[in-house]
Design a protein around this motif. Structure first.
Motif, PDB file in Angstrom:
ATOM      1  N   GLU A 112      -3.469   3.632   0.316  1.00  0.00           N
ATOM      2  CA  GLU A 112      -2.854   2.521  -0.404  1.00  0.00           C
ATOM      3  C   GLU A 112      -1.372   2.369  -0.074  1.00  0.00           C
ATOM      4  N   GLU A 113      -0.652   3.494   0.044  1.00  0.00           N
ATOM      5  CA  GLU A 113       0.767   3.418   0.369  1.00  0.00           C
ATOM      6  C   GLU A 113       0.993   2.794   1.737  1.00  0.00           C
ATOM      7  N   MET A 114       0.180   3.164   2.709  1.00  0.00           N
ATOM      8  CA  MET A 114       0.359   2.615   4.053  1.00  0.00           C
ATOM      9  C   MET A 114      -0.117   1.165   4.130  1.00  0.00           C
ATOM     10  N   ASP A 115      -1.215   0.851   3.457  1.00  0.00           N
ATOM     11  CA  ASP A 115      -1.691  -0.532   3.458  1.00  0.00           C
ATOM     12  C   ASP A 115      -0.685  -1.465   2.799  1.00  0.00           C
ATOM     13  N   ALA A 116       0.004  -0.966   1.778  1.00  0.00           N
ATOM     14  CA  ALA A 116       0.951  -1.801   1.039  1.00  0.00           C
ATOM     15  C   ALA A 116       2.137  -2.243   1.890  1.00  0.00           C
ATOM     16  N   VAL A 117       2.389  -1.541   2.991  1.00  0.00           N
ATOM     17  CA  VAL A 117       3.508  -1.931   3.869  1.00  0.00           C
ATOM     18  C   VAL A 117       2.999  -2.395   5.235  1.00  0.00           C
ATOM     19  N   GLY A 118       1.673  -2.557   5.358  1.00  0.00           N
ATOM     20  CA  GLY A 118       1.108  -3.016   6.622  1.00  0.00           C
ATOM     21  C   GLY A 118       1.220  -1.995   7.731  1.00  0.00           C
ATOM     22  N   GLY A 119       1.288  -0.714   7.359  1.00  0.00           N
ATOM     23  CA  GLY A 119       1.481   0.330   8.351  1.00  0.00           C
ATOM     24  C   GLY A 119       0.185   0.901   8.878  1.00  0.00           C
ATOM     25  N   GLU A 120       0.299   1.632   9.954  1.00  0.00           N
ATOM     26  CA  GLU A 120      -0.834   2.336  10.571  1.00  0.00           C
ATOM     27  C   GLU A 120      -0.586   3.829  10.471  1.00  0.00           C
ATOM     28  N   LEU A 121      -1.620   4.581  10.128  1.00  0.00           N
ATOM     29  CA  LEU A 121      -1.542   6.043  10.027  1.00  0.00           C
ATOM     30  C   LEU A 121      -2.778   6.621  10.683  1.00  0.00           C
ATOM     31  N   ASN A 122      -2.584   7.538  11.636  1.00  0.00           N
ATOM     32  CA  ASN A 122      -3.742   8.059  12.357  1.00  0.00           C
ATOM     33  C   ASN A 122      -3.367   9.374  13.025  1.00  0.00           C
ATOM     34  N   LEU A 143       9.333   6.042   4.129  1.00  0.00           N
ATOM     35  CA  LEU A 143       7.989   6.240   3.578  1.00  0.00           C
ATOM     36  C   LEU A 143       7.084   6.900   4.622  1.00  0.00           C
ATOM     37  N   ALA A 144       7.126   6.412   5.857  1.00  0.00           N
ATOM     38  CA  ALA A 144       6.253   6.957   6.895  1.00  0.00           C
ATOM     39  C   ALA A 144       6.547   8.429   7.141  1.00  0.00           C
ATOM     40  N   ILE A 145       7.809   8.804   7.189  1.00  0.00           N
ATOM     41  CA  ILE A 145       8.178  10.208   7.395  1.00  0.00           C
ATOM     42  C   ILE A 145       7.672  11.063   6.248  1.00  0.00           C
ATOM     43  N   ASP A 146       7.853  10.582   5.041  1.00  0.00           N
ATOM     44  CA  ASP A 146       7.434  11.355   3.870  1.00  0.00           C
ATOM     45  C   ASP A 146       5.921  11.540   3.852  1.00  0.00           C
ATOM     46  N   VAL A 147       5.184  10.481   4.117  1.00  0.00           N
ATOM     47  CA  VAL A 147       3.720  10.567   4.105  1.00  0.00           C
ATOM     48  C   VAL A 147       3.225  11.482   5.228  1.00  0.00           C
ATOM     49  N   LEU A 148       3.754  11.290   6.442  1.00  0.00           N
ATOM     50  CA  LEU A 148       3.312  12.110   7.567  1.00  0.00           C
ATOM     51  C   LEU A 148       3.570  13.592   7.320  1.00  0.00           C
ATOM     52  N   ALA A 149       4.793  13.920   6.899  1.00  0.00           N
ATOM     53  CA  ALA A 149       5.125  15.328   6.661  1.00  0.00           C
ATOM     54  C   ALA A 149       4.279  15.903   5.543  1.00  0.00           C
ATOM     55  N   ASP A 150       4.027  15.119   4.506  1.00  0.00           N
ATOM     56  CA  ASP A 150       3.211  15.577   3.389  1.00  0.00           C
ATOM     57  C   ASP A 150       1.792  15.893   3.866  1.00  0.00           C
ATOM     58  N   VAL A 151       1.228  14.994   4.664  1.00  0.00           N
ATOM     59  CA  VAL A 151      -0.133  15.170   5.169  1.00  0.00           C
ATOM     60  C   VAL A 151      -0.230  16.396   6.069  1.00  0.00           C
TER      61      VAL A 151
END
Length: 473
Positions: A112-122, A143-151
């Motif tokens: 949801e966080e990535m979809d909300a900004v139209g981002g791609e995560l893979n 946001l992308a840095i935080d999500v990636l590092a968290d994952v």
């Protein structure tokens, strides 16, 4: 659908390619500090900067001010070659699991966080490295840095998710088994590299995935995915110092767990050389086509002459004017798709030809391919072929850099594989400097080696294959 002669992008071996865009790695400047030393790179030298971060992670960025996006990836210098027998497929299994939730985010929350900004995560897993990446608007880089590092560093690996994704990975193995080209690539590697770790499939086997416990996965993740093995690469409309601050903050927990570990240098090679298991392998498959891969061992990425190999590969089967495409498809109409590819690892490599054809035409295809390889081995390439290949490589290299994701991939691979960045101008100059005699010497060295072949198609046993293949056994 793959048009014309475009080689497929295999999710299970993203390193196998036709050589377009192959570059030359140059030494970077002296010892970069936390502030971010400048390094010559793919575009403007002043746009590429490198920092050593607290905890041992390295950051390489390239500023591309005319775009509105940022592509960034956390690269880990761990892949399937680093797995033991009971860990076979662990890195790829983790690629599924790490997105299932962290202490701060559920799997749905991440999406949801990535979809909300139209981002791609893979993510993707290869034999010598793994990459988790994101592509977002420049306003959303934090946001992308935080999500990636968290994952990557704070996933939960819940027992229920391990069991859930076990079924998904097993389905992926079944899909691989239903895709003759994917299956063929793995069969060829197994045949060429034998018992060496490079011969094992990145995805693992059905037995290894069924037998893998949560403890095994967790131990592999915590033991191998440490900050000294991480390279954070980013390209786009960004500020290096701000990205360095954001990444350092996002990796605080992982850095603490990695305290006392030393920085991991690039793989230097020098390990045991692969020894092929056989000259010919067959996987019976009730497919409409016969799928062939025929090739030889190639140099490692540390072997001199990388630009000459790229030129040789491109002229052989890297485009519509290549010798293989013209001989096999245009002049004889024997196959819709035929191409050559090269792979370079720290200890070894390969140069191979793929063709898919009607089963009754396999013998003729093999004969033509072998004639082409023998001709290039004995006579080299014409000056016109070398010039066309050089032009194709230059164009592929420069045009590829118009995409921020390609720039990010180039930064991450260069840092992991060589510990330094590649200069575009020097890469182009090295390609320009390749001579027909240099390519002829390389072809004579590589293409006179004994051939290794793998076939996936409607044949019950090797004796059913055409004589042009059976004489390799």
């Amino acid at each position: 659908m793959h048009e014309k002669n475009d080689p497929p992008a295999s999710a299970r071996n993203p390193e196998r390619g036709n050589g377009a865009g192959a570059g030359v790695v140059l030494p970077g400047p002296g010892s970069p500090g936390v502030g971010g030393a400048r390094a010559g790179g793919p575009g403007d030298a002043d746009a590429v900067r490198r920092s050593d971060l607290p905890g041992g992670a390295r950051l390489v960025t390239e500023t591309v001010p005319w775009v509105r996006s940022v592509a960034l990836g956390i690269w880990i210098g761990i892949g399937s070659v680093d797995e033991t027998g009971d860990q076979a497929g662990a890195a790829h299994y983790l690629e599924h699991l790490l997105f299932k939730g962290t202490g701060r985010r559920t799997a749905a929350g991440i999406a949801e966080e990535m979809d909300a900004v139209g981002g791609e995560l893979n993510a993707f897993t290869a034999k010598e490295h793994t990459c988790y990446y994101a592509h977002v608007l420049d306003d959303d880089v934090a946001l992308a840095i935080d999500v990636l590092a968290d994952v990557v560093t704070e996933a939960e690996l819940a027992h229920t998710d391990v069991e859930l994704e076990r079924g998904v990975v097993l389905e992926e193995i079944s899909m691989r088994d239903d895709d003759p080209e994917d299956l063929l690539g793995e069969l060829f590697d197994e045949t060429l590299f034998g018992e060496h770790a490079l011969g094992r499939p990145v995805i693992g086997s059905e037995d290894s995935i069924r037998g893998m416990s949560r403890d095994t996965l967790h131990e592999f993740w915590r033991g191998e995915y440490t900050t000294p093995r991480m390279v954070v690469a980013a390209a786009g409309n960004l500020d290096h110092d701000r990205v360095a601050d954001l990444v350092s903050q996002a990796l605080v927990g992982a850095s603490e767990r990695s305290r006392g570990l030393t920085a991991e240098p690039p793989r230097t090679g020098g390990g045991p050389r692969p020894v092929r298991s056989s000259a010919l392998a067959l996987h019976p498959d009730e497919s409409e086509q016969a799928h062939l891969m025929l090739g030889v061992p190639g140099p490692s990425r540390h072997t001199p002459g990388r630009a000459a190999l790229a030129v040789l590969n491109t002229a052989l089967g890297g485009g519509l004017s290549s010798r293989l495409f013209q001989q096999v498809r245009e002049q004889r109409g024997l196959a819709y798709q035929v191409y050559s590819s090269q792979v370079r690892y720290a200890d070894a490599g390969s140069l191979a030809v793929y063709a898919g054809c009607a089963p009754e035409r396999l013998g003729e295809v093999v004969a033509v391919v072998r004639d082409v390889l023998a001709g290039v081995a004995s006579d080299g390439l014409t000056e016109a072929e070398v010039l066309r290949a050089q032009g194709a490589l230059r164009g592929g290299l420069v045009l590829g850099l118009e995409d921020t994701a390609s720039r990010m991939n180039r930064l991450g691979r260069s840092e992991l594989d060589h510990g330094r960045q590649r200069s575009l101008s020097e890469s182009l100059a090295r390609i320009e400097a390749v001579t027909p005699s240099e390519v002829a010497d390389l072809a004579a060295e590589l293409l006179t080696q004994p051939l290794t072949a793998a076939v996936v198609g409607p044949y019950d046993e090797i004796d059913d294959l055409p004589a042009a293949l059976r004489d390799l056994a």
